[in-house]
Design a protein around this motif. Structure first.
Motif, short mmCIF file in Angstrom:
data_model
loop_
_atom_site.label_atom_id
_atom_site.label_comp_id
_atom_site.label_asym_id
_atom_site.label_seq_id
_atom_site.Cartn_x
_atom_site.Cartn_y
_atom_site.Cartn_z
N GLY A 1 44.82 30.45 55.56
CA GLY A 1 44.78 28.99 55.52
C GLY A 1 43.88 28.41 54.45
O GLY A 1 43.56 27.21 54.49
N VAL A 2 43.47 29.22 53.48
CA VAL A 2 42.60 28.73 52.41
C VAL A 2 43.45 27.91 51.42
O VAL A 2 44.54 28.32 51.04
CB VAL A 2 41.92 29.90 51.67
N SER A 3 42.93 26.76 51.02
CA SER A 3 43.67 25.89 50.10
C SER A 3 43.74 26.52 48.71
O SER A 3 42.89 27.35 48.33
CB SER A 3 42.99 24.52 50.00
N GLU A 4 44.75 26.11 47.92
CA GLU A 4 44.93 26.65 46.58
C GLU A 4 43.72 26.32 45.69
O GLU A 4 43.31 27.12 44.86
CB GLU A 4 46.20 26.08 45.94
N TRP A 5 43.15 25.14 45.88
CA TRP A 5 42.01 24.73 45.07
C TRP A 5 40.80 25.63 45.36
O TRP A 5 40.08 26.03 44.46
CB TRP A 5 41.69 23.28 45.36
N ARG A 6 40.59 25.93 46.63
CA ARG A 6 39.46 26.79 47.00
C ARG A 6 39.71 28.22 46.54
O ARG A 6 38.78 28.92 46.12
CB ARG A 6 39.23 26.75 48.50
N ILE A 7 40.96 28.68 46.62
CA ILE A 7 41.31 30.01 46.13
C ILE A 7 41.01 30.11 44.64
O ILE A 7 40.49 31.12 44.16
CB ILE A 7 42.81 30.31 46.39
N PHE A 8 41.32 29.04 43.92
CA PHE A 8 41.08 29.02 42.49
C PHE A 8 39.59 29.19 42.17
O PHE A 8 39.21 30.00 41.32
CB PHE A 8 41.60 27.71 41.89
N TRP A 9 38.74 28.43 42.88
CA TRP A 9 37.31 28.45 42.58
C TRP A 9 36.60 29.70 43.08
O TRP A 9 35.66 30.18 42.44
CB TRP A 9 36.63 27.22 43.20
N THR A 10 37.03 30.24 44.21
CA THR A 10 36.30 31.36 44.82
C THR A 10 36.88 32.73 44.51
O THR A 10 36.17 33.74 44.61
CB THR A 10 36.24 31.18 46.35
N ILE A 11 38.15 32.80 44.14
CA ILE A 11 38.79 34.10 43.90
C ILE A 11 39.35 34.19 42.48
O ILE A 11 38.96 35.08 41.70
CB ILE A 11 39.93 34.36 44.92
N THR A 12 40.26 33.27 42.15
CA THR A 12 40.96 33.36 40.87
C THR A 12 40.03 33.24 39.67
O THR A 12 40.05 34.09 38.77
CB THR A 12 42.04 32.26 40.78
N LEU A 13 39.21 32.20 39.67
CA LEU A 13 38.34 31.97 38.51
C LEU A 13 37.32 33.09 38.29
O LEU A 13 37.17 33.57 37.16
CB LEU A 13 37.62 30.62 38.66
N PRO A 14 36.61 33.56 39.33
CA PRO A 14 35.67 34.66 39.10
C PRO A 14 36.34 35.94 38.58
O PRO A 14 35.79 36.63 37.72
CB PRO A 14 35.05 34.89 40.49
N LEU A 15 37.53 36.25 39.10
CA LEU A 15 38.22 37.47 38.67
C LEU A 15 38.76 37.36 37.25
O LEU A 15 38.88 38.37 36.55
CB LEU A 15 39.36 37.79 39.64
N ALA A 16 39.10 36.15 36.84
CA ALA A 16 39.68 35.95 35.50
C ALA A 16 38.64 35.52 34.48
O ALA A 16 39.00 35.24 33.33
CB ALA A 16 40.79 34.91 35.58
N TRP A 17 37.37 35.49 34.86
CA TRP A 17 36.34 34.90 34.01
C TRP A 17 36.20 35.58 32.65
O TRP A 17 36.01 34.92 31.64
CB TRP A 17 35.01 34.89 34.73
N HIS A 18 36.30 36.90 32.61
CA HIS A 18 36.14 37.61 31.34
C HIS A 18 37.23 37.20 30.35
O HIS A 18 36.97 36.99 29.16
CB HIS A 18 36.16 39.11 31.56
N GLY A 19 38.46 37.07 30.85
CA GLY A 19 39.56 36.65 30.00
C GLY A 19 39.40 35.22 29.54
O GLY A 19 39.68 34.88 28.39
#
Length: 220
Positions: A126-144
């Motif tokens: 139930g995590v929102s897409e915006w929260r997924i972006f900030w807490t999962i997607t962005l940290p994992l993609a940060w080097h790129g």
């Protein structure tokens, strides 16, 4: 003979502002299109990458048509008392247009490398897409994303063709380092041109080396 370092200030300020805009718009756009599938993704992906393959003079021509006094956006800005053409904002606009594809493409590639199972697991909770972006997607993609930012900066600071067409060569106002090099060579002042070449080479190399060092430190 005194050496005028104004083009260094103009180029640095232009590249910095253009890179900041590229960072936010490129990252958000890449993330949104990563979520979208189908014809919409293909069409917009092609449009966003197109400036990467078009000659800078062609980009400059299109920008003149759009932001000139008779252009769709230019008319509106002129009505508001704003003139973009042959001004410092025009250098930022040109630098942004040519640097955006690098930021967008690199960020999107970083997003697509993320394991979709991690994102789907968060969605099932139930995590929102915006929260997924900030807490999962962005940290994992940060080097790129960091790499894309560096590429955007080095491309922005080296922009010449589009800048010359929509901003011109106005000393102290729109004369960036690449433009200063061109007109120095054209005027036969090879020492001045060489000085600017060394300066922009050192700046670009330093930014890349510092970023690579920082990225390697984070990985360790």
């Amino acid at each position: 003979m005194n050496f005028d370092f104004t083009p260094l200030w103009i180029s640095g300020r232009t590249a910095l502002v253009a890179t900041i805009i590229c960072f936010f718009l490129g990252t958000i756009t890449a993330w949104i299109l990563t979520l979208k599938k189908g014809k919409v993704q293909v069409i917009f992906d092609g449009l966003f990458i197109l400036p990467m393959v078009l000659p800078p003079t062609v980009l400059g021509f299109f920008l003149l048509l759009i932001f000139g006094k008779n252009g769709p956006i230019g008319k509106l800005l002129f009505y508001l008392g704003i003139n973009v053409i042959f001004s410092w904002p025009a250098t930022v606009l040109a630098a942004f247009v040519v640097a955006f594809p690098l930021m967008y493409k690199t960020a999107r590639g970083a997003f697509e490398q993320i394991d979709s199972n991690l994102l789907n697991a968060a969605r099932t909770l139930g995590v929102s897409e915006w929260r997924i972006f900030w807490t999962i997607t962005l940290p994992l993609a940060w080097h790129g994303i960091a790499s894309g930012t560096v590429l955007a900066f080095t491309r922005a600071i080296g922009e010449f063709g589009a800048t010359l067409m929509i901003a011109g060569n106005i000393p102290g106002k729109t004369q960036t380092i690449p433009i200063a090099i061109f007109f120095a060579v054209e005027g036969g002042d090879m020492n001045k041109a060489l000085t600017w070449v060394v300066i922009i080479f050192v700046i670009s190399l330093t930014v890349i080396l510092v970023t690579n060092f920082w990225t390697n430190q984070k990985k360790d």
